[in-house]
Design a protein around this motif. Structure first.
Motif, PDB file in Angstrom:
ATOM      1  N   ASP A 157       0.862  -1.174   0.000  1.00  0.00           N
ATOM      2  CA  ASP A 157       0.000   0.000   0.000  1.00  0.00           C
ATOM      3  C   ASP A 157       0.907   1.234   0.000  1.00  0.00           C
ATOM      4  O   ASP A 157       1.588   1.462  -0.984  1.00  0.00           O
ATOM      5  N   GLN A 158       0.975   1.993   1.089  1.00  0.00           N
ATOM      6  CA  GLN A 158       1.799   3.204   1.106  1.00  0.00           C
ATOM      7  C   GLN A 158       3.142   3.011   1.814  1.00  0.00           C
ATOM      8  O   GLN A 158       3.920   3.954   1.928  1.00  0.00           O
ATOM      9  N   HIS A 159       3.427   1.803   2.281  1.00  0.00           N
ATOM     10  CA  HIS A 159       4.684   1.524   2.968  1.00  0.00           C
ATOM     11  C   HIS A 159       5.658   0.868   2.000  1.00  0.00           C
ATOM     12  O   HIS A 159       5.264   0.022   1.199  1.00  0.00           O
ATOM     13  N   ALA A 160       6.945   1.252   2.080  1.00  0.00           N
ATOM     14  CA  ALA A 160       7.944   0.690   1.181  1.00  0.00           C
ATOM     15  C   ALA A 160       9.107   0.108   1.966  1.00  0.00           C
ATOM     16  O   ALA A 160       9.531   0.664   2.982  1.00  0.00           O
ATOM     17  N   VAL A 161       9.602  -1.043   1.494  1.00  0.00           N
ATOM     18  CA  VAL A 161      10.776  -1.687   2.078  1.00  0.00           C
ATOM     19  C   VAL A 161      11.746  -1.931   0.926  1.00  0.00           C
ATOM     20  O   VAL A 161      11.368  -2.456  -0.113  1.00  0.00           O
ATOM     21  N   THR A 162      13.002  -1.528   1.107  1.00  0.00           N
ATOM     22  CA  THR A 162      14.002  -1.620   0.042  1.00  0.00           C
ATOM     23  C   THR A 162      14.942  -2.793   0.290  1.00  0.00           C
ATOM     24  O   THR A 162      15.329  -3.061   1.429  1.00  0.00           O
ATOM     25  N   PHE A 163      15.324  -3.477  -0.807  1.00  0.00           N
ATOM     26  CA  PHE A 163      16.215  -4.638  -0.748  1.00  0.00           C
ATOM     27  C   PHE A 163      17.341  -4.471  -1.754  1.00  0.00           C
ATOM     28  O   PHE A 163      17.217  -3.727  -2.724  1.00  0.00           O
ATOM     29  N   ARG A 164      18.441  -5.221  -1.533  1.00  0.00           N
ATOM     30  CA  ARG A 164      19.601  -5.136  -2.419  1.00  0.00           C
ATOM     31  C   ARG A 164      19.462  -5.972  -3.677  1.00  0.00           C
ATOM     32  O   ARG A 164      20.208  -5.778  -4.636  1.00  0.00           O
ATOM     33  N   SER A 165      18.509  -6.913  -3.681  1.00  0.00           N
ATOM     34  CA  SER A 165      18.360  -7.764  -4.861  1.00  0.00           C
ATOM     35  C   SER A 165      16.894  -8.126  -5.064  1.00  0.00           C
ATOM     36  O   SER A 165      16.084  -8.065  -4.138  1.00  0.00           O
ATOM     37  N   GLU A 166      16.601  -8.536  -6.275  1.00  0.00           N
ATOM     38  CA  GLU A 166      15.246  -8.994  -6.582  1.00  0.00           C
ATOM     39  C   GLU A 166      14.920 -10.253  -5.782  1.00  0.00           C
ATOM     40  O   GLU A 166      13.803 -10.423  -5.300  1.00  0.00           O
ATOM     41  N   ALA A 167      15.911 -11.124  -5.602  1.00  0.00           N
ATOM     42  CA  ALA A 167      15.691 -12.366  -4.847  1.00  0.00           C
ATOM     43  C   ALA A 167      15.284 -12.067  -3.409  1.00  0.00           C
ATOM     44  O   ALA A 167      14.380 -12.714  -2.865  1.00  0.00           O
TER      45      ALA A 167
END
Length: 57
Positions: free
Chosen positions: A18-28
């Protein structure tokens, strides 16, 4: 809940809930997080019995 996975920069992926975002270093990593989240959302949940909570409290 709407879940969206997108690449936001080179080697940086974002899972939007929804309006919350979590960032990761890879697609996996983003996909693994999403899989775990969906499993938890779909798992059976017990609704607490408020009468028992009042008696115990």
């Amino acid at each position: 809940m709407k879940i969206l996975i997108k690449e936001v920069a080179k080697s940086q992926w974002q899972v939007r809930l929804d309006q919350h975002a979590v960032t990761f270093r890879s697609e996996a990593e983003a996909l693994a997080f999403t899989k775990t989240l969906e499993a938890r959302l779909l798992a059976p949940h017990q609704i607490p019995d408020h009468q028992q909570q009042r008696a115990a409290g």
